[in-house]
Design a protein around this motif. Structure first.
Motif, PDB file in Angstrom:
ATOM      1  N   SER A 169       0.808  -1.204   0.000  1.00 13.80           N
ATOM      2  CA  SER A 169       0.000   0.000   0.000  1.00 13.80           C
ATOM      3  C   SER A 169       0.843   1.256   0.000  1.00 13.80           C
ATOM      4  O   SER A 169       1.870   1.332   0.649  1.00 13.80           O
ATOM      5  N   GLU A 170       0.397   2.251  -0.753  1.00  8.78           N
ATOM      6  CA  GLU A 170       0.828   3.625  -0.596  1.00  8.78           C
ATOM      7  C   GLU A 170      -0.210   4.308   0.278  1.00  8.78           C
ATOM      8  O   GLU A 170      -1.382   3.946   0.271  1.00  8.78           O
ATOM      9  N   PHE A 171       0.191   5.272   1.049  1.00 14.46           N
ATOM     10  CA  PHE A 171      -0.790   5.966   1.882  1.00 14.46           C
ATOM     11  C   PHE A 171      -0.316   7.381   2.131  1.00 14.46           C
ATOM     12  O   PHE A 171       0.837   7.729   1.890  1.00 14.46           O
ATOM     13  N   GLY A 172      -1.230   8.219   2.605  1.00 18.07           N
ATOM     14  CA  GLY A 172      -0.896   9.594   2.901  1.00 18.07           C
ATOM     15  C   GLY A 172       0.113   9.675   4.031  1.00 18.07           C
ATOM     16  O   GLY A 172      -0.123   9.174   5.117  1.00 18.07           O
ATOM     17  N   TRP A 173       1.242  10.297   3.792  1.00 18.83           N
ATOM     18  CA  TRP A 173       2.351  10.252   4.728  1.00 18.83           C
ATOM     19  C   TRP A 173       2.398  11.437   5.686  1.00 18.83           C
ATOM     20  O   TRP A 173       3.040  11.348   6.721  1.00 18.83           O
ATOM     21  N   ARG A 174       1.759  12.535   5.392  1.00 16.20           N
ATOM     22  CA  ARG A 174       2.009  13.767   6.136  1.00 16.20           C
ATOM     23  C   ARG A 174       1.849  13.571   7.646  1.00 16.20           C
ATOM     24  O   ARG A 174       2.695  13.983   8.427  1.00 16.20           O
ATOM     25  N   ALA A 210      17.548   0.040   8.465  1.00 14.16           N
ATOM     26  CA  ALA A 210      16.770  -0.848   7.594  1.00 14.16           C
ATOM     27  C   ALA A 210      17.625  -1.144   6.368  1.00 14.16           C
ATOM     28  O   ALA A 210      17.398  -0.620   5.281  1.00 14.16           O
ATOM     29  N   ARG A 211      18.619  -1.993   6.557  1.00 15.04           N
ATOM     30  CA  ARG A 211      19.650  -2.209   5.538  1.00 15.04           C
ATOM     31  C   ARG A 211      19.204  -3.289   4.561  1.00 15.04           C
ATOM     32  O   ARG A 211      19.773  -4.386   4.514  1.00 15.04           O
ATOM     33  N   ARG A 212      18.180  -2.959   3.783  1.00 11.41           N
ATOM     34  CA  ARG A 212      17.615  -3.930   2.841  1.00 11.41           C
ATOM     35  C   ARG A 212      16.938  -3.182   1.698  1.00 11.41           C
ATOM     36  O   ARG A 212      16.541  -2.025   1.836  1.00 11.41           O
ATOM     37  N   SER A 213      16.785  -3.886   0.580  1.00 12.82           N
ATOM     38  CA  SER A 213      16.172  -3.288  -0.607  1.00 12.82           C
ATOM     39  C   SER A 213      14.690  -3.612  -0.719  1.00 12.82           C
ATOM     40  O   SER A 213      14.018  -3.100  -1.613  1.00 12.82           O
ATOM     41  N   ARG A 214      14.173  -4.461   0.170  1.00 15.17           N
ATOM     42  CA  ARG A 214      12.788  -4.899   0.093  1.00 15.17           C
ATOM     43  C   ARG A 214      12.105  -4.676   1.440  1.00 15.17           C
ATOM     44  O   ARG A 214      12.749  -4.573   2.467  1.00 15.17           O
ATOM     45  N   ARG A 241       9.595   5.471   0.802  1.00 18.94           N
ATOM     46  CA  ARG A 241       9.378   6.919   0.895  1.00 18.94           C
ATOM     47  C   ARG A 241      10.328   7.668  -0.032  1.00 18.94           C
ATOM     48  O   ARG A 241       9.930   8.613  -0.715  1.00 18.94           O
ATOM     49  N   ALA A 242      11.599   7.254  -0.073  1.00 23.36           N
ATOM     50  CA  ALA A 242      12.569   7.918  -0.945  1.00 23.36           C
ATOM     51  C   ALA A 242      12.206   7.743  -2.414  1.00 23.36           C
ATOM     52  O   ALA A 242      12.334   8.677  -3.216  1.00 23.36           O
ATOM     53  N   VAL A 243      11.740   6.553  -2.786  1.00 20.36           N
ATOM     54  CA  VAL A 243      11.313   6.314  -4.170  1.00 20.36           C
ATOM     55  C   VAL A 243      10.133   7.228  -4.522  1.00 20.36           C
ATOM     56  O   VAL A 243      10.072   7.797  -5.619  1.00 20.36           O
ATOM     57  N   ARG A 244       9.220   7.388  -3.580  1.00 22.25           N
ATOM     58  CA  ARG A 244       8.073   8.262  -3.836  1.00 22.25           C
ATOM     59  C   ARG A 244       8.524   9.695  -4.094  1.00 22.25           C
ATOM     60  O   ARG A 244       8.027  10.353  -5.012  1.00 22.25           O
ATOM     61  N   TRP A 245       9.475  10.179  -3.288  1.00 15.55           N
ATOM     62  CA  TRP A 245       9.994  11.525  -3.514  1.00 15.55           C
ATOM     63  C   TRP A 245      10.681  11.618  -4.883  1.00 15.55           C
ATOM     64  O   TRP A 245      10.528  12.615  -5.603  1.00 15.55           O
ATOM     65  N   SER A 246      11.433  10.601  -5.230  1.00 14.06           N
ATOM     66  CA  SER A 246      12.144  10.612  -6.505  1.00 14.06           C
ATOM     67  C   SER A 246      11.167  10.676  -7.678  1.00 14.06           C
ATOM     68  O   SER A 246      11.394  11.400  -8.656  1.00 14.06           O
ATOM     69  N   PRO A 249       4.654  -2.427   3.916  1.00 11.25           N
ATOM     70  CA  PRO A 249       5.546  -1.823   2.926  1.00 11.25           C
ATOM     71  C   PRO A 249       5.543  -2.646   1.647  1.00 11.25           C
ATOM     72  O   PRO A 249       5.199  -3.828   1.661  1.00 11.25           O
ATOM     73  N   LYS A 250       5.921  -2.013   0.555  1.00  6.53           N
ATOM     74  CA  LYS A 250       5.999  -2.738  -0.708  1.00  6.53           C
ATOM     75  C   LYS A 250       7.106  -3.791  -0.640  1.00  6.53           C
ATOM     76  O   LYS A 250       8.168  -3.560  -0.070  1.00  6.53           O
ATOM     77  N   LYS A 251       6.842  -4.947  -1.227  1.00  6.43           N
ATOM     78  CA  LYS A 251       7.857  -5.993  -1.250  1.00  6.43           C
ATOM     79  C   LYS A 251       9.121  -5.503  -1.948  1.00  6.43           C
ATOM     80  O   LYS A 251      10.236  -5.780  -1.518  1.00  6.43           O
ATOM     81  N   ASP A 252       8.965  -4.799  -3.044  1.00  8.04           N
ATOM     82  CA  ASP A 252      10.104  -4.256  -3.782  1.00  8.04           C
ATOM     83  C   ASP A 252       9.734  -2.847  -4.245  1.00  8.04           C
ATOM     84  O   ASP A 252       9.050  -2.685  -5.261  1.00  8.04           O
ATOM     85  N   PRO A 253      10.151  -1.816  -3.529  1.00 12.15           N
ATOM     86  CA  PRO A 253       9.761  -0.446  -3.878  1.00 12.15           C
ATOM     87  C   PRO A 253      10.247   0.011  -5.249  1.00 12.15           C
ATOM     88  O   PRO A 253       9.709   0.968  -5.805  1.00 12.15           O
ATOM     89  N   LEU A 254      11.251  -0.688  -5.810  1.00 14.89           N
ATOM     90  CA  LEU A 254      11.791  -0.285  -7.108  1.00 14.89           C
ATOM     91  C   LEU A 254      11.244  -1.116  -8.260  1.00 14.89           C
ATOM     92  O   LEU A 254      11.616  -0.893  -9.416  1.00 14.89           O
ATOM     93  N   SER A 255      10.354  -2.042  -7.960  1.00 19.08           N
ATOM     94  CA  SER A 255       9.793  -2.874  -9.023  1.00 19.08           C
ATOM     95  C   SER A 255       8.867  -2.047  -9.921  1.00 19.08           C
ATOM     96  O   SER A 255       8.010  -1.300  -9.441  1.00 19.08           O
ATOM     97  N   ARG A 256       9.067  -2.204 -11.226  1.00 22.99           N
ATOM     98  CA  ARG A 256       8.243  -1.522 -12.234  1.00 22.99           C
ATOM     99  C   ARG A 256       8.206  -0.014 -12.004  1.00 22.99           C
ATOM    100  O   ARG A 256       7.203   0.645 -12.245  1.00 22.99           O
ATOM    101  N   VAL A 257       9.330   0.539 -11.537  1.00 23.64           N
ATOM    102  CA  VAL A 257       9.461   1.977 -11.329  1.00 23.64           C
ATOM    103  C   VAL A 257      10.556   2.504 -12.252  1.00 23.64           C
ATOM    104  O   VAL A 257      11.649   1.950 -12.305  1.00 23.64           O
TER     105      VAL A 257
END
Length: 501
Positions: free
Chosen positions: A5-10, A37-41, A48-53, A189-197
């Motif tokens: 899920s993505e959700f409102g972060w504010r 959190a030393r992991r990619s998944r 959150r960083a991917v969302r900003w990017s 959290p997303k299993k892989d935040p960089l998948s299909r991004v």
């Protein structure tokens, strides 16, 4: 099972604003400073960083450093972290991200590096972790960052800052979770935040950074002994067979769920049957996330949130509506583990004698002057040089393997209290030995476990005993009556160890 899920972060309790400033639109990239959190998944911070990017249409830089000057820095801990960095480099390969690992070759070699990176960043995102040196490090970093700076909690199923208070008993915290946890189980959290991004790519960091600081190369990330010996860390604490990193952690998770979980409630206390998860080092260093573990268990149990009980009882069993072994394990990884995070978040001096409940301190102090038939110094404890062969075996397992069987950790702490000159000295010895040798030391769960041996999260027990007072009592003899420990003692007290003295 709940969907990603993505959700409102504010206003979300997982998000903390360290510098609540606008994003720097003319910055060159979004920076994710990976610290715990030393992991990619399964990583809310990376997500959150991917969302900003994506929103800013800027490249993403993942900066994972390894300091040399932290307390207890050793070949053992460094090698485990380096395993994780090597796994991350592999995981990020081919993705729309610039992964930049940095390992200090001299103490404070990385001083100024975060500030230099932040000058080029639109936004800085980091991990929110409540203990050891990390909170102080994050606070100091506020002065190095002038753009938007956020800390994200990826630690547990319940956001650690959502409770608003601390809890004195596991029962009370469990009851609280049974009321409040349900909506958070729908926000994994997303299993892989960089998948299909698709993100803009950055070929390299700015020259003012790469001129002064060198990216860790493959030789350094390999963590060979010949390389570790060149680093300014403790070389007397050797590496262990347990490999670090997300791939190793995922293998450990699969092994536990597939072959051990069904035996967990009945056999986890048996030192010979290997029914425990072995996940605590991976959880501590962030190579595996609690949501990842929970999702795997829920899938094994064919479980969904709709099955949760509506009854709030505070009892260990029945609320999840899973099998007895699964519920027993979830009580450990959710209730007890996150109770430790709760204390580190809300209790000043969470690792001190003063954090014990009043009844425990009064009882311990009333018996502090009681005669000890055996008394050992810190050095004798460290060398496993007591008269008790079971305690020595547990200490030797910790020294040689970086771990200790969960049940014996309780006995280990109780006997340190029994044989120390004072309760305060006992706690100092426990923390020093555990943080020095244990892969899962320096952790909220470690501190709450050690303080439990002195009465935290417990209740007064009778009869009152010398030294212990009303603190729960344990002995090696009683442990021997419950468990078959002969083979364990023989294995870990065998001569010829690197640490034998």
């Amino acid at each position: 099972m709940a969907s990603e899920s993505e959700f409102g972060w504010r206003d979300h309790p997982r998000l903390r604003f360290l510098v609540d400033a606008p994003a720097r639109i003319d910055g060159e990239f979004v920076l994710y400073w990976m610290t715990s959190a030393r992991r990619s998944r399964w990583n809310f911070g990376l997500q959150r960083a991917v969302r900003w990017s994506r929103e800013l249409n800027k490249p993403l830089v993942v900066f994972e450093p390894l300091r040399a000057g932290y307390r207890y820095a050793s070949d053992r801990l460094h090698r485990f972290v380096l395993d994780g960095m090597r796994a991350n480099e592999k995981a990020f390969e081919g993705k729309d991200v610039l992964y930049w690992p940095f390992v200090e070759r001299e103490v404070d070699e990385g001083k100024g590096l975060l500030a230099a990176l932040a000058k080029h960043a639109c936004v800085v995102v980091t991990d929110d972790y409540p203990c050891f040196f990390l909170p102080r490090m994050i606070e100091r970093a506020r002065g190095d960052v002038t753009t938007r700076f956020e800390a994200v909690d990826s630690n547990g199923l319940f956001p650690m800052r959502a409770a608003g208070k601390t809890f004195g008993r596991a029962y009370d915290f469990r009851r609280f979770l049974q009321r409040e946890l349900r909506p958070h189980l729908a926000l994994l959290p997303k299993k892989d935040p960089l998948s299909r991004v698709e993100l803009p790519r950055l070929a390299k960091l700015p020259a003012d950074i790469t001129r002064h600081w060198q990216r860790a190369d493959a030789k350094l990330l390999a963590g060979a002994t010949s390389t570790l010996v060149e680093l300014p860390i403790d070389h007397s604490i050797g590496i262990v067979d347990t490999a670090g990193g997300s791939e190793a952690g995922e293998r450990a998770l699969k092994r536990f769920v597939d072959t051990r979980l069904s035996r967990y409630s009945d056999e986890r206390n048996d030192v010979e049957l290997e029914a425990t998860s072995g996940l605590s080092p991976y959880l501590h260093f962030g190579h595996v996330g609690a949501h990842q573990v929970f999702e795997r268990i829920a899938a094994k149990e064919d479980w969904s949130p709709e099955k949760l009980s509506d009854k709030v009882t505070g009892q260990r069993e029945g609320w999840w509506k899973m099998s007895a072994p699964a519920e027993a394990f979830l009580d450990q990884i959710v209730t007890w583990r996150e109770l430790g995070f709760n204390a580190c978040t809300y209790v000043d001096g969470y690792d001190t004698y003063e954090s014990l409940p009043d009844w425990a301190r009064k009882s311990l102090e009333a018996h502090a002057g009681d005669e000890r038939t055996e008394h050992y110094t810190h050095a004798q404890f460290d060398r496993a040089a007591t008269h008790d062969e079971l305690w020595n075996a547990a200490q030797n397992q910790l020294r040689r393997s970086g771990a200790m069987h969960n049940y014996l950790r309780m006995l280990w702490g109780k006997k340190i209290l029994h044989w120390s000159k004072s309760p305060r000295a006992a706690l100092t010895t426990m923390i020093e030995l555990n943080d020095k040798y244990a892969l899962d030391g320096r952790d909220p769960n470690s501190y709450s476990g050690m303080l439990w041996t002195l009465g935290k999260y417990d209740r007064p027990w009778g009869p009152t005993r010398p030294i212990f007072g009303s603190i729960r009592y344990m002995t090696s003899d009683s442990t021997r009556r419950k468990l078959n420990v002969d083979a364990y003692i023989e294995r870990w007290n065998a001569k010829g160890s690197l640490f034998e003295s």
